[in-house]
Scaffold this active site. Sequence first.
Site, PDB file in Angstrom:
ATOM      1  N   HIS A 259     -29.750 -21.248  -9.939  1.00 19.70           N
ATOM      2  CA  HIS A 259     -28.134 -22.089 -10.529  1.00 19.70           C
ATOM      3  C   HIS A 259     -27.146 -22.348 -10.008  1.00 19.70           C
ATOM      4  CE1 HIS A 259     -26.094 -18.592 -11.569  1.00 19.70           C
ATOM      5  NE2 HIS A 259     -27.903 -17.935 -11.892  1.00 19.70           N
TER       6      HIS A 259
ATOM      7  N   CYS B 233     -31.621 -13.142 -11.744  1.00 20.26           N
ATOM      8  CA  CYS B 233     -31.741 -15.472 -11.695  1.00 20.26           C
ATOM      9  C   CYS B 233     -31.154 -15.727  -9.604  1.00 20.26           C
ATOM     10  CB  CYS B 233     -30.984 -16.135 -12.539  1.00 20.26           C
ATOM     11  SG  CYS B 233     -31.388 -16.312 -14.082  1.00 20.26           S
TER      12      CYS B 233
END
Length: 430
Positions: free
Chosen positions: A324, A343
Amino acid sequence: MVRIARAGAKVAVIAQATLFGAVAMLPLSANAQSPLQVLQQHQKREEWKSRLDETIKGLDAFKSDQPTLSADTVAYLERSIEKYRAIVANGGWAAVPNPPQKLRMGARSQIVVALRQRLMTSGDMDANLSLSPSFDSDVDEGVRRFQVRHGLTPDGILDRGTLGALNVPAIVRLRQLETNIVRVRAMSGFLGERYVMVNIPAAEIEAVDNGVVRSRHTAVVGKIDRQTPILASKIYELNFNPYWTVPVSIIRKDLIPKMSEDPEYLARNKIRIYDWNNNELDSTQIDWNTDDATKLQFRQDPGEENSLGSVRINFHNQHQVYLHDTPSKSLFTKDYRFDSSGCVRVQNVRDLVTWLLESTTPDWSRARVDQTIASGERLDVKLDDGIPLYLTYVTAWSSPNGVVHFREDIYNRDGLGGSMPEDGPVVVLQ
């Protein structure tokens, strides 16, 4: 042509005479340098500046459009292993002593002699150069070359991080190469015509198309206690201007402690609370001294402060992780980029998104990507064909031009018991 050359020479002589004359008029203290010495130092600085420009341009030679994991990487590693076995057989390299402060071009110290020897042994400096105590442009070039190979900012400064990497023993580097050739062999098969690879220790992402790296992206990956998993999957969806649903682990480790200290934290960060019937709750309805919050849903609204930034890249996995964007761009400038909860944050994410979309969904362009993000519209885009994604762990590899790269074994997966020298980490440099 002769007149122009003579005119240029005359201008240079006049400039030197002017500088010499101006300095000569200054009063000399007991420790002052003579005008001739000042002129010589000025000329040397100009020479160094010219060499510095060449060095910075020369670092581009380190950049290769061949991926870290290619069909030839094993062969490159085998050659590097032989090189480092020879270095170890010859006694390795001596540690560079801790200087009292950072050293850079222009410094003069006996420590520079040790630095020169260290850089020569690993091939970062020409072994035929002198062992002068002067930190000149040759040393600057060698330090920058070393820094690039070790994932450090190539500023030519002998600081704490560079000194720590220099003082990792040669035998440890050899063991790293031997460990990683096993990993690389396991992934030396066909990875796909187009794929994305995240090298966790390097905190770097490669978008590969037909054996050529189309783009590289600096990444931020998981902390030591919240590691990014190693896996192979497929990217199947992009979320533009996404909501962020907070994972239970972050609710427990981050949100509950922060709300106990600052009751306005959720409101300020536009994070809403829902029960499992999708009823919105107020933060005052929750006892923040318990784990009750872990039984609820926390969702952050899209926008500039959203933790996922402008886009989220989804791939199949059981770890609840994804790639992301991020509003915290400053982390991409740091050497140490292990700061996420598992992440992977992507620098210049729009370039990667455009590349992901260009072959699977032809009507998408960079202009349309920018327009969609600017609109603030919540939009999910499925990829026509999933694109292979590899989250890998490679701490040593070699490139086609013979350059050997090393990264810190941040998750201690090399099994070498750490890579710091026996006397511990460097703690002096200010």
